[in-house]
Design a protein around this motif. Structure first.
Motif, PDB file in Angstrom:
ATOM      1  N   SER A   4       0.844  -1.191   0.000  1.00  0.00           N
ATOM      2  CA  SER A   4       0.000   0.000   0.000  1.00  0.00           C
ATOM      3  C   SER A   4       0.884   1.247   0.000  1.00  0.00           C
ATOM      4  CB  SER A   4      -0.922  -0.010   1.216  1.00  0.00           C
ATOM      5  OG  SER A   4      -0.173  -0.012   2.413  1.00  0.00           O
ATOM      6  N   MET A   5       0.345   2.325  -0.581  1.00  0.00           N
ATOM      7  CA  MET A   5       1.155   3.523  -0.764  1.00  0.00           C
ATOM      8  C   MET A   5       0.333   4.769  -0.431  1.00  0.00           C
ATOM      9  SD  MET A   5       3.219   4.778  -4.211  1.00  0.00           S
ATOM     10  CE  MET A   5       2.188   3.742  -5.167  1.00  0.00           C
ATOM     11  N   LEU A   6       0.944   5.657   0.335  1.00  0.00           N
ATOM     12  CA  LEU A   6       0.374   6.966   0.623  1.00  0.00           C
ATOM     13  C   LEU A   6       1.209   7.997  -0.112  1.00  0.00           C
ATOM     14  CD1 LEU A   6      -1.545   8.883   2.184  1.00  0.00           C
ATOM     15  CD2 LEU A   6       0.150   8.863   4.042  1.00  0.00           C
ATOM     16  N   ILE A   7       0.551   8.810  -0.905  1.00  0.00           N
ATOM     17  CA  ILE A   7       1.234   9.887  -1.617  1.00  0.00           C
ATOM     18  C   ILE A   7       0.891  11.182  -0.897  1.00  0.00           C
ATOM     19  CG2 ILE A   7       1.432  11.104  -3.813  1.00  0.00           C
ATOM     20  CD1 ILE A   7       0.306   8.344  -4.984  1.00  0.00           C
ATOM     21  N   VAL A   8       1.912  11.904  -0.473  1.00  0.00           N
ATOM     22  CA  VAL A   8       1.726  13.164   0.239  1.00  0.00           C
ATOM     23  C   VAL A   8       2.156  14.287  -0.692  1.00  0.00           C
ATOM     24  CG1 VAL A   8       2.330  14.507   2.279  1.00  0.00           C
ATOM     25  CG2 VAL A   8       2.225  12.010   2.424  1.00  0.00           C
ATOM     26  N   SER A   9       1.209  15.140  -1.035  1.00  0.00           N
ATOM     27  CA  SER A   9       1.474  16.253  -1.936  1.00  0.00           C
ATOM     28  C   SER A   9       1.525  17.536  -1.119  1.00  0.00           C
ATOM     29  CB  SER A   9       0.382  16.328  -3.007  1.00  0.00           C
ATOM     30  OG  SER A   9       0.709  17.297  -3.976  1.00  0.00           O
ATOM     31  N   ARG A  10       2.720  18.156  -1.062  1.00  0.00           N
ATOM     32  CA  ARG A  10       2.934  19.316  -0.192  1.00  0.00           C
ATOM     33  C   ARG A  10       3.169  20.612  -0.948  1.00  0.00           C
ATOM     34  NH1 ARG A  10       6.493  17.717   4.916  1.00  0.00           N
ATOM     35  NH2 ARG A  10       5.630  19.721   5.471  1.00  0.00           N
ATOM     36  N   GLN A  11       3.204  20.550  -2.274  1.00  0.00           N
ATOM     37  CA  GLN A  11       3.548  21.741  -3.052  1.00  0.00           C
ATOM     38  C   GLN A  11       2.319  22.373  -3.692  1.00  0.00           C
ATOM     39  OE1 GLN A  11       6.787  22.977  -3.229  1.00  0.00           O
ATOM     40  NE2 GLN A  11       7.121  21.426  -1.659  1.00  0.00           N
ATOM     41  N   ALA A  12       2.312  23.692  -3.733  1.00  0.00           N
ATOM     42  CA  ALA A  12       1.243  24.415  -4.428  1.00  0.00           C
ATOM     43  C   ALA A  12       1.301  24.062  -5.913  1.00  0.00           C
ATOM     44  CB  ALA A  12       1.428  25.923  -4.232  1.00  0.00           C
ATOM     45  N   PRO A  13       0.184  24.147  -6.601  1.00  0.00           N
ATOM     46  CA  PRO A  13       0.158  23.727  -7.998  1.00  0.00           C
ATOM     47  C   PRO A  13       1.066  24.551  -8.904  1.00  0.00           C
ATOM     48  CG  PRO A  13      -1.900  24.799  -7.398  1.00  0.00           C
ATOM     49  CD  PRO A  13      -1.114  24.613  -6.134  1.00  0.00           C
ATOM     50  N   TRP A  14       1.429  25.744  -8.511  1.00  0.00           N
ATOM     51  CA  TRP A  14       2.244  26.623  -9.339  1.00  0.00           C
ATOM     52  C   TRP A  14       3.704  26.700  -8.873  1.00  0.00           C
ATOM     53  CZ3 TRP A  14      -1.943  28.021  -6.371  1.00  0.00           C
ATOM     54  CH2 TRP A  14      -1.637  28.615  -5.150  1.00  0.00           C
ATOM     55  N   ALA A  15       4.080  25.879  -7.907  1.00  0.00           N
ATOM     56  CA  ALA A  15       5.424  25.949  -7.317  1.00  0.00           C
ATOM     57  C   ALA A  15       6.450  25.059  -8.015  1.00  0.00           C
ATOM     58  CB  ALA A  15       5.357  25.585  -5.837  1.00  0.00           C
ATOM     59  N   GLY A  16       6.067  24.412  -9.095  1.00  0.00           N
ATOM     60  CA  GLY A  16       6.985  23.516  -9.792  1.00  0.00           C
ATOM     61  C   GLY A  16       6.281  22.231 -10.173  1.00  0.00           C
ATOM     62  N   PRO A  17       7.045  21.244 -10.603  1.00  0.00           N
ATOM     63  CA  PRO A  17       6.432  20.010 -11.118  1.00  0.00           C
ATOM     64  C   PRO A  17       5.941  19.029 -10.054  1.00  0.00           C
ATOM     65  CG  PRO A  17       8.809  19.847 -11.268  1.00  0.00           C
ATOM     66  CD  PRO A  17       8.495  21.250 -10.788  1.00  0.00           C
ATOM     67  N   ALA A  18       6.251  19.236  -8.792  1.00  0.00           N
ATOM     68  CA  ALA A  18       5.936  18.252  -7.756  1.00  0.00           C
ATOM     69  C   ALA A  18       4.439  17.967  -7.643  1.00  0.00           C
ATOM     70  CB  ALA A  18       6.495  18.697  -6.406  1.00  0.00           C
ATOM     71  N   ALA A  19       3.598  18.983  -7.767  1.00  0.00           N
ATOM     72  CA  ALA A  19       2.155  18.782  -7.636  1.00  0.00           C
ATOM     73  C   ALA A  19       1.643  17.862  -8.742  1.00  0.00           C
ATOM     74  CB  ALA A  19       1.432  20.126  -7.680  1.00  0.00           C
ATOM     75  N   ARG A  20       2.053  18.131  -9.965  1.00  0.00           N
ATOM     76  CA  ARG A  20       1.632  17.299 -11.101  1.00  0.00           C
ATOM     77  C   ARG A  20       2.190  15.886 -10.967  1.00  0.00           C
ATOM     78  NH1 ARG A  20      -0.888  18.019 -15.435  1.00  0.00           N
ATOM     79  NH2 ARG A  20      -0.812  20.264 -15.332  1.00  0.00           N
ATOM     80  N   GLU A  21       3.431  15.759 -10.515  1.00  0.00           N
ATOM     81  CA  GLU A  21       4.045  14.437 -10.361  1.00  0.00           C
ATOM     82  C   GLU A  21       3.306  13.603  -9.311  1.00  0.00           C
ATOM     83  OE1 GLU A  21       8.148  15.320  -9.591  1.00  0.00           O
ATOM     84  OE2 GLU A  21       8.529  15.838 -11.685  1.00  0.00           O
ATOM     85  N   ALA A  22       2.892  14.226  -8.220  1.00  0.00           N
ATOM     86  CA  ALA A  22       2.145  13.498  -7.184  1.00  0.00           C
ATOM     87  C   ALA A  22       0.837  12.961  -7.751  1.00  0.00           C
ATOM     88  CB  ALA A  22       1.879  14.408  -5.982  1.00  0.00           C
ATOM     89  N   LEU A  23       0.141  13.790  -8.515  1.00  0.00           N
ATOM     90  CA  LEU A  23      -1.113  13.340  -9.119  1.00  0.00           C
ATOM     91  C   LEU A  23      -0.870  12.254 -10.157  1.00  0.00           C
ATOM     92  CD1 LEU A  23      -3.023  16.722  -9.466  1.00  0.00           C
ATOM     93  CD2 LEU A  23      -3.569  14.817  -7.951  1.00  0.00           C
ATOM     94  N   ASP A  24       0.202  12.384 -10.933  1.00  0.00           N
ATOM     95  CA  ASP A  24       0.530  11.363 -11.937  1.00  0.00           C
ATOM     96  C   ASP A  24       0.818  10.015 -11.280  1.00  0.00           C
ATOM     97  OD1 ASP A  24       0.184  13.170 -14.003  1.00  0.00           O
ATOM     98  OD2 ASP A  24       2.336  13.510 -14.322  1.00  0.00           O
ATOM     99  N   ILE A  25       1.539  10.034 -10.172  1.00  0.00           N
ATOM    100  CA  ILE A  25       1.838   8.788  -9.450  1.00  0.00           C
ATOM    101  C   ILE A  25       0.547   8.168  -8.935  1.00  0.00           C
ATOM    102  CG2 ILE A  25       2.928   7.820  -7.380  1.00  0.00           C
ATOM    103  CD1 ILE A  25       5.177   9.923  -7.810  1.00  0.00           C
ATOM    104  N   ALA A  26      -0.335   9.002  -8.385  1.00  0.00           N
ATOM    105  CA  ALA A  26      -1.603   8.495  -7.873  1.00  0.00           C
ATOM    106  C   ALA A  26      -2.447   7.891  -8.995  1.00  0.00           C
ATOM    107  CB  ALA A  26      -2.375   9.619  -7.173  1.00  0.00           C
ATOM    108  N   LEU A  27      -2.515   8.568 -10.129  1.00  0.00           N
ATOM    109  CA  LEU A  27      -3.303   8.060 -11.254  1.00  0.00           C
ATOM    110  C   LEU A  27      -2.722   6.762 -11.803  1.00  0.00           C
ATOM    111  CD1 LEU A  27      -4.069  11.429 -13.053  1.00  0.00           C
ATOM    112  CD2 LEU A  27      -5.684  10.010 -11.795  1.00  0.00           C
ATOM    113  N   ALA A  28      -1.402   6.706 -11.920  1.00  0.00           N
ATOM    114  CA  ALA A  28      -0.757   5.483 -12.424  1.00  0.00           C
ATOM    115  C   ALA A  28      -0.962   4.327 -11.452  1.00  0.00           C
ATOM    116  CB  ALA A  28       0.733   5.731 -12.654  1.00  0.00           C
ATOM    117  N   GLY A  29      -0.765   4.579 -10.170  1.00  0.00           N
ATOM    118  CA  GLY A  29      -0.968   3.537  -9.173  1.00  0.00           C
ATOM    119  C   GLY A  29      -2.396   3.053  -9.150  1.00  0.00           C
ATOM    120  N   GLY A  30      -3.339   3.987  -9.257  1.00  0.00           N
ATOM    121  CA  GLY A  30      -4.744   3.621  -9.293  1.00  0.00           C
ATOM    122  C   GLY A  30      -5.087   2.793 -10.515  1.00  0.00           C
TER     123      GLY A  30
END
Length: 119
Positions: A4-30
């Protein structure tokens, strides 16, 4: 059995690629049926805000990715209650439904998962 995996997204959507990457990991895992959840923490709760205008910053809107979480089997979406409060966001006004969690519940959430990825 998949971990099982918990993805913690801590970056604002405009602060760089981290926000999009967190969502991409969640979508791929799902998409692969992994047991996972996503937690929006600190400035990451801004990803849940309705009415964003990312085009002004030459960014893409993450709202479609957020709304796809449920379609990809990611039903466990959480937001830090304190982070929402400090940033003036109310749980009922978010772009997607996210269960607000107090600090104690967040600690328990971390303990429920085999792996934690923080972006």
């Amino acid at each position: 059995m998949a971990k099982s995996m918990l993805i913690v997204s801590r970056q604002a959507p405009w602060a760089g690629p981290a926000a999009r990457e967190a969502l991409d990991i969640a979508l791929a895992g799902g998409a692969f049926g992994l047991p996972l959840a996503i937690l929006f923490l600190d400035d990451g709760v801004f990803q849940l805000q309705q009415g964003q205008a990312p085009a002004a910053l030459e960014q893409k809107n993450l709202c479609a990715n957020l709304q796809a979480l449920d379609l990809f089997g990611v039903e466990a979406v959480y937001a830090c209650q304190h982070s929402l409060h400090v940033r003036g966001l109310a749980a009922g006004t978010l772009a997607v439904e996210a269960q607000p969690l107090a600090a104690e519940a967040i600690t328990a959430l971390f303990n429920r998962f085999d792996e934690v990825i923080t972006l």
